[in-house]
Every structure is written in C-alpha cells, then in structure tokens.
Design an enzyme around this catalytic site. Structure first.
Site, mmCIF file in Angstrom:
data_model
loop_
_atom_site.group_PDB
_atom_site.id
_atom_site.type_symbol
_atom_site.label_atom_id
_atom_site.label_comp_id
_atom_site.label_asym_id
_atom_site.label_seq_id
_atom_site.Cartn_x
_atom_site.Cartn_y
_atom_site.Cartn_z
ATOM 1 N N HIS A 170 -79.337 -13.161 -0.419
ATOM 2 C CA HIS A 170 -80.009 -11.974 0.139
ATOM 3 C C HIS A 170 -79.845 -10.768 -0.807
ATOM 4 O O HIS A 170 -79.187 -9.780 -0.450
ATOM 5 C CB HIS A 170 -79.353 -11.693 1.505
ATOM 6 C CG HIS A 170 -80.091 -10.749 2.400
ATOM 7 N ND1 HIS A 170 -80.335 -9.434 2.091
ATOM 8 C CD2 HIS A 170 -80.615 -10.931 3.634
ATOM 9 C CE1 HIS A 170 -80.969 -8.851 3.085
ATOM 10 N NE2 HIS A 170 -81.156 -9.734 4.028
ATOM 11 N N GLU A 272 -85.263 -11.955 -1.819
ATOM 12 C CA GLU A 272 -84.287 -12.982 -1.435
ATOM 13 C C GLU A 272 -84.813 -14.383 -1.720
ATOM 14 O O GLU A 272 -85.971 -14.692 -1.394
ATOM 15 C CB GLU A 272 -83.965 -12.838 0.047
ATOM 16 C CG GLU A 272 -83.526 -11.419 0.431
ATOM 17 C CD GLU A 272 -83.663 -11.145 1.913
ATOM 18 O OE1 GLU A 272 -83.449 -12.091 2.710
ATOM 19 O OE2 GLU A 272 -83.994 -9.997 2.277
#
Ligand code: TA6
Length: 298
Positions: A170, A272
């Site tokens: 992320h 991400e």
C-alpha cells in the site's frame, strides 16, 4: 523478540544493514546501497522511508508512531491476508492484521560489491490468530535496495486446506503537489470506483487527482508511472492483476485524523500493487504465491 545487538550480530553488515531504534519509537532495519537508503520497521515489516539520491520518495505522516495499536500512516504498509475491510466481518481490522504485528528477520544479503542489499522478514499465522483468520500460513517480505527498491511479498500455505487471500503493498508516494501529478499506464483499464457506489468505469487517459480518488484497477496494471513535477517513478509489478490509486482529498484527510495536517493530501498519492477485488489468490495446501513491486526513479 531479538535485541538490536542480537539483530546486528546475526543479520547486520555495518554500513549496509544496520538495526537501530527509529525516531517513531521501534526497531528498524536500515539498508544502504549505492548512496540510496531505506528504513524498514520490524512492526509490520513496513518500509518507512526510501531516500533515492538524497530525495525522499515516500510520504510518512508526521504524527504516526510505532508500538501503538494504530497502523503507521505512510511508507509501504503490508496489507495481508485481506485487502480493505474484512470480506465478512466488519469488526476485524481493515487491511488484514499483520501491519501492526512484530515480524521476525529471516535472512539478509549483501552483494560482494555492496551494490545490492536485501532483508527478508517473516510472519507465521497459527492457532493464536484463528479468531482473525483460520488458516496456517507464512508470509515473507523481502525488501531489496540497489539502484531502485523492490518488495516481494510471498505467501506459503502451511495448512491442509486451500486458502483464499487478498493483499496489497500500500505504497504512499511523496509528491511535490498533487495538482501536478499524472499517473500513466492505466489508460483503457477498467476500475471499481469506491467513491461512487463501487461503479465499474473505464479509465481514459492519464489519472489526475482533483478530488477524493479510491479506485481498484483490474487488468493491465503491470507498468504504472507516477509523473510528479520534478521526477517520475516507474512501478513494475508481477503476481498482481490489480492496482489501487488512492488520495483522501480534503474531507477524508480530516476524518482520518492521522495525516498530520488538513492539506497533507496534496503531498501524497497511494499507488498500490494488489491482489484485490476479484483478483484474489487461491492457494492449495503447500502452495506459494509471490507478488512483486519494483520501483525505479527516472
Ligand atoms: O487502498 C485505499 C484504501 O482502501 C482506502 O479506502 C483507505 O481506507 C486507505 O486504504 C487507508 O486505509 P487505512 O486502513 O490504512 O486507513
């Protein structure tokens, strides 16, 4: 949990791989290669910083601390063994449960010329986690620093039943000004728009951020380029057929409360590398899956 002295004795290589206490208040591994630096917390195996030719490439909230029950906001959180809200139980933590847990160091590596260094962290799930996730698995994160930065997230099914998982690296990139950012490489890719009732839409042209953006792109996401005012970062992924672009914008930044400033959204964007939405991973007993994200600064 090993002491810093034991970690440096067993896995360190002074000047290339050193373990120390982060200013965020927890143990970190510091890697150095070719003048580049990266710091990785043992909590969550979370990359917190990546200095490439003395320029910080990642965004990190100025108010995050290690050692609390709250995930650190920024760097590269490891979302595993699910991405986003738990698919069936909203009481379980978002983005899985390993990003706030202590990982162990499995191994480190230095090339002979010290131009490439890496570290592998490990987390094993067992009966103590069955309330959260009823499978036996091991997850390994290998961070490699050289001319660029790469992360390999490997899942091994150690149990006797097939397991289903989703995951994300992320990554919070720092940007000069979100108004100048263009994300290239997703033209023609469909996405789930999480800020518009999960409607499926088609990306046309570059992604620009002028509002809250929270999109799961599904399909051709193997090469994405972040174009910022004064630099570009190329993201190459393997073992992933989805990617997320996220910026909280004004209102969500305030709701989150841990971004450090009301206008912090203009200094960051998340791109991400994921196995998310219908791009999930089914692993047979003994099966392995590796998702890789490689970052290079142009
Ligand atoms: O990846 C985007 C996202 O799923 C957003 O919906 C937002 O929730 C973000 O992750 C941050 O999640 P966190 O649990 O770290 O606050």
């Amino acid at each position: 949990m090993n002491t810093l002295a034991e970690l440096n004795r067993d896995f360190g290589r002074p000047g290339s791989i050193d373990f120390e206490t982060s200013e965020l208040g927890g143990p970190i591994a510091c890697l150095a290669a070719r003048g580049n630096l990266t710091g990785i917390a043992l909590q969550g195996a979370q990359v917190l910083s990546w200095l490439h030719q003395d320029q910080q490439q990642l965004w990190l909230s100025p108010v995050s601390q290690l050692g609390t029950s709250k995930p650190v906001r920024g760097g590269i959180p490891v979302c595993w063994p699910w991405f986003g809200p738990h698919p069936a139980d909203g009481n379980k933590p978002a983005h899985g449960f390993v990003r706030t847990r202590h990982w162990t160091v499995a191994r480190t590596y230095c090339s002979a010329d010290l131009g490439t260094v890496s570290i592998t962290f490990s987390f094993a799930t067992g009966p103590e986690h069955s309330g959260l996730w009823p499978y036996e698995a091991e997850v390994l994160l290998t961070v490699t620093l050289g001319a660029g930065l790469s992360l390999a997230l490997e899942t091994i099914n150690k149990g006797s039943r097939p397991l289903l998982m989703s995951e994300a690296l992320h990554t919070y990139f720092s940007v000069t000004d979100i108004a100048d950012v263009r994300i290239v490489g997703l033209d023609g890719v469909s996405y789930i728009d999480k800020v518009d009732q999960e409607t499926v839409k088609l990306q046309t042209g570059d992604v620009v951020i002028d509002r809250e953006v929270d999109r799961i792109y599904l399909g051709k996401t193997a090469i994405i380029t972040l174009r910022d005012k004064d630099r570009a970062v190329v993201i190459r992924s393997q073992g992933s057929a989805s990617a997320v672009v996220w910026n909280p914008w004004v209102d969500k930044t305030i709701r989150l409360g841990d971004m450090g400033a009301p206008d912090a959204f203009s200094d960051m964007v998340c791109i991400e590398t994921t196995n998310a939405a219908n791009d999930v991973v089914l692993l047979p007993p003994g099966g392995r899956h590796v998702m890789i994200a490689e970052y290079s600064v142009l």
